[in-house]
Design an enzyme around this catalytic site. Sequence first.
Site, mmCIF file in Angstrom:
data_model
loop_
_atom_site.group_PDB
_atom_site.id
_atom_site.type_symbol
_atom_site.label_atom_id
_atom_site.label_comp_id
_atom_site.label_asym_id
_atom_site.label_seq_id
_atom_site.Cartn_x
_atom_site.Cartn_y
_atom_site.Cartn_z
ATOM 1 N N GLU A 100 0.800 -1.227 0.000
ATOM 2 C CA GLU A 100 0.000 0.000 0.000
ATOM 3 C C GLU A 100 0.834 1.279 0.000
ATOM 4 O O GLU A 100 0.373 2.335 -0.392
ATOM 5 C CB GLU A 100 -0.972 0.021 1.198
ATOM 6 N N ASP A 127 9.720 18.913 -33.375
ATOM 7 C CA ASP A 127 10.089 17.828 -32.467
ATOM 8 C C ASP A 127 8.921 17.355 -31.600
ATOM 9 O O ASP A 127 9.003 16.286 -30.991
ATOM 10 C CB ASP A 127 11.226 18.286 -31.542
ATOM 11 N N ASP A 170 18.517 15.641 -31.952
ATOM 12 C CA ASP A 170 18.847 16.391 -33.154
ATOM 13 C C ASP A 170 20.340 16.719 -33.112
ATOM 14 O O ASP A 170 20.980 16.619 -32.065
ATOM 15 C CB ASP A 170 18.006 17.674 -33.192
ATOM 16 N N ASP A 221 13.791 20.606 -29.302
ATOM 17 C CA ASP A 221 13.513 21.978 -28.883
ATOM 18 C C ASP A 221 12.692 22.763 -29.889
ATOM 19 O O ASP A 221 12.366 23.925 -29.674
ATOM 20 C CB ASP A 221 14.821 22.728 -28.613
ATOM 21 N N ASN A 270 1.661 -4.007 9.291
ATOM 22 C CA ASN A 270 1.868 -3.300 8.014
ATOM 23 C C ASN A 270 2.253 -1.845 8.237
ATOM 24 O O ASN A 270 3.131 -1.306 7.566
ATOM 25 C CB ASN A 270 0.592 -3.349 7.169
ATOM 26 N N ASP A 299 5.754 -0.389 7.119
ATOM 27 C CA ASP A 299 5.777 0.659 6.094
ATOM 28 C C ASP A 299 6.573 1.880 6.557
ATOM 29 O O ASP A 299 7.206 2.565 5.751
ATOM 30 C CB ASP A 299 4.351 1.077 5.733
ATOM 31 N N ASN A 350 4.603 -13.644 4.196
ATOM 32 C CA ASN A 350 3.676 -13.564 5.334
ATOM 33 C C ASN A 350 2.322 -14.157 5.000
ATOM 34 O O ASN A 350 1.695 -14.838 5.829
ATOM 35 C CB ASN A 350 3.507 -12.105 5.764
#
Length: 846
Positions: A290, A598, A332, A594, A687, A691, A662
């Site tokens: 998560e 392009d 280029d 640029d 968890n 985390d 787990n």
Amino acid sequence: MLLTEIPIREIISASEDEILVKFNTSKSGLSSSYAKDLLKIYGKNEIEKKKRRAAIIEFILKIKNPLILILIFAAIISGFLGEVTNALIIIIIVLISAILEFVQEYKAENAVEKLIKRVEISVEVLRDGKKQEIKSSELVPGDIILLSAGDIIPADIRVIEAKDFFVDQSAITGESFPVEKFSKKINENNIDKTSMKNYLFMGTSVISGYATGVVVKTGKFTEYGQIIKYATENKLETEFEREIKKIGYMTMQITLFLVLFIFFVNSLLKQNFLNSFLFAVAIAVGIIPELLPVIVSLNLSRGAIEMAKKDVIIKRLESIHNFGSMDVLCCDKTGTLTENKIKMIMHIDINGKNNEKVFLYSYINSYNQTGIKNPLDEAILNHENINVTNYKKIDEIPFDFLRKRVSIIVERNNSYILITKGAPEEINKICLYYEDLGSVKKITEEIKDKIKNKFNELSAQGYRVLSIAYKKDIEKKNTYSKEDENNLIFLGFIAFLDPPKESTKESIRKLQNSGIEIKILTGDNDLITKKICEDLNFKVKGIILGSEIDNLTDDVLAKAVEENNVFARVSPIQKNRIINMLKRNGHVVGFLGDGINDVPSMKVADVSISVDNAVEIAKDTADIILIRKDLTILHNGIVEGRKTFGNTMKYILMSFSSNFGNMISASLASLFLKFLPMLPIQILLNNLIYDFSEATIPYDNVDKEYLQKPKKINIKFIKRFMIIFGSISSIFDILTFCVLIFIFNASESLFQTAWFVESLCTQALVIFVIRTKKVPFIKSKPNILLTLTTLGVVILALIIPYTILSLYFRFVELPFVFLEILFIFIISYLLIVEVVKIWFYKKYNE
């Protein structure tokens, strides 16, 4: 047929009179009434806007990722079952991830508005037989338009009259030099944009001279309009986004299978529907990484900050991963490999030796020339500043298209000298003599060939070449004319080039050593491009022209893009085909551009890169903007991108393997235990704490060896890693279960507490092993912040059962003997993971 549907080939191959007939117009222009009728048919000469979605809709679309959808579903279920705290945590995670992405990207929606402002100008046309000034948006096909120096071309135009008319069309074609336009028809078979000398493109600009033309295409029908239409379409999904979605779908499949399995088994064996459902939901939340959206967002945000310090600005966060994965860079020539500034490279005599007199006379000519100086004159004057005040200007014979030369008459010491500079083929026609080592001799056929061969040699090397000639002791007159340009003395050549940047050679070496292949895609010609490549020691594997690409099937082109690395005189459409074929071949493709031309390629590439001084639409389309157009900056950014990618992969590998282990353990335990192996609330706490330890992964160090080559998300590799290392984790969980059942005869609470502590300690500490291919701590040291948070989580796991929190989470105190066994298990687990890791990377070599 509508006027805007007339093929370009017909337009450029028609004579001046024929083009007027085709567009129902005349040299005196359209009538105002007819122009109004045409405006109703073809609409305003404006670029179509893409309808912008409301900000709230854009924000909602950020949560369509499969992983985020799973999280939202889990939050809804948790809230419905009374687990409000868990539901809030998940929702906050989702919001943080979506907000970070939304804020970075929503600004880019201003691109089209800026473009429209660029071309909304007033223009001078002929209507009803007289000059009128109208808004460019009111132009219609058939209008006769008058153009001069400084004008922006407001539509696609066919030239019918021109005088010394030079246009900068680099934004469309990528050419280094301004291009001279004229009115005569073109009958060549193989025509590209650089060969269309009688055609003007919307959005380009007039450098010098005057022209009259017929408007042939307006608004969305112009080349500019087609490019902008493409630019407003949604950007294609990138390599990283595709692979993250695959991870999401893989997680969905595993989650669905395990949840259904655990729910039905527990319902049947324990006859407790509600607890079984709660446990199954907790397992679902447990297997979902998560924090992945937040870890990715934090990682990318930190990467963006670090890259900004290296003059690389990130507009689209996901592009950092693609930046790090990029193995082909398409760019280029002009301004990327070169300075994007024309310079005089040499001034030589007939023998090819450096000659100061050649430079002196070219300088006098450019210095005294009136009118707007073209880039070649500027290059001469900037080459070296010399004092020519002792040469007094008497008169000038200005440049014109037929002669292709300009002459200056100067006086020095009562002697009059005519100095001429121009196209070599035209200078040769008026020269009767040549100067060699200070001696003036008559030109023979052999010398003519020598002059011609030297010019061809310089041109073949990619130089733009002019000839210098003079005539001394000419007759004193008040005014001179082109008739005086005869019997001249050929002096030598001056050669120009947009030279390579000093830093480019080293930058190319660094990029190639980093596993990135450079492909040059340019609208300029192959000779100039080849010359620049030679100067940079850039090995040319092969060159393909745009005219050849049109004749290749996709399968043949897919092979050709691998065998060649220079593509010259290519159009935006051809660039797109090249990039698509490279992507089809499995490459992660970056494109550095640029110009207006392009933009389509930037939309197709996995990662689009532009520069701070690019046109607005290119900057708005880009994922990444370089403060300076320098490949050195690009290399630094790529290295930072790989660091970011590496730390994201650490989280993915660690979380998936640990969570998978787990969940396997929980699934197997639920088959044999009369109670749940861990309560839903304990799983969620596990968890949450776990985390927290992973939240500092974005700040971790990355091994230098990892940064040497591009990296890509490999789903098969992740699956193998998850199964192998998840299984090792599960084995130690099961050993813990056996110890608890057969040695400690553990009660429900003791079992759940012990597994909570064991699983949290092992999965937190294993990051030190998984984070590197090397021996942890000895050959690869983790960041101090990651070390502190990981050890902090382990300490927290060990002390929670002895605190007041144990009452809320139903923990009990653990026997000291178990903690001793746990210590042995943890050390053994980490050693085995290290051994298996060495075997794993030798076998799969990711």
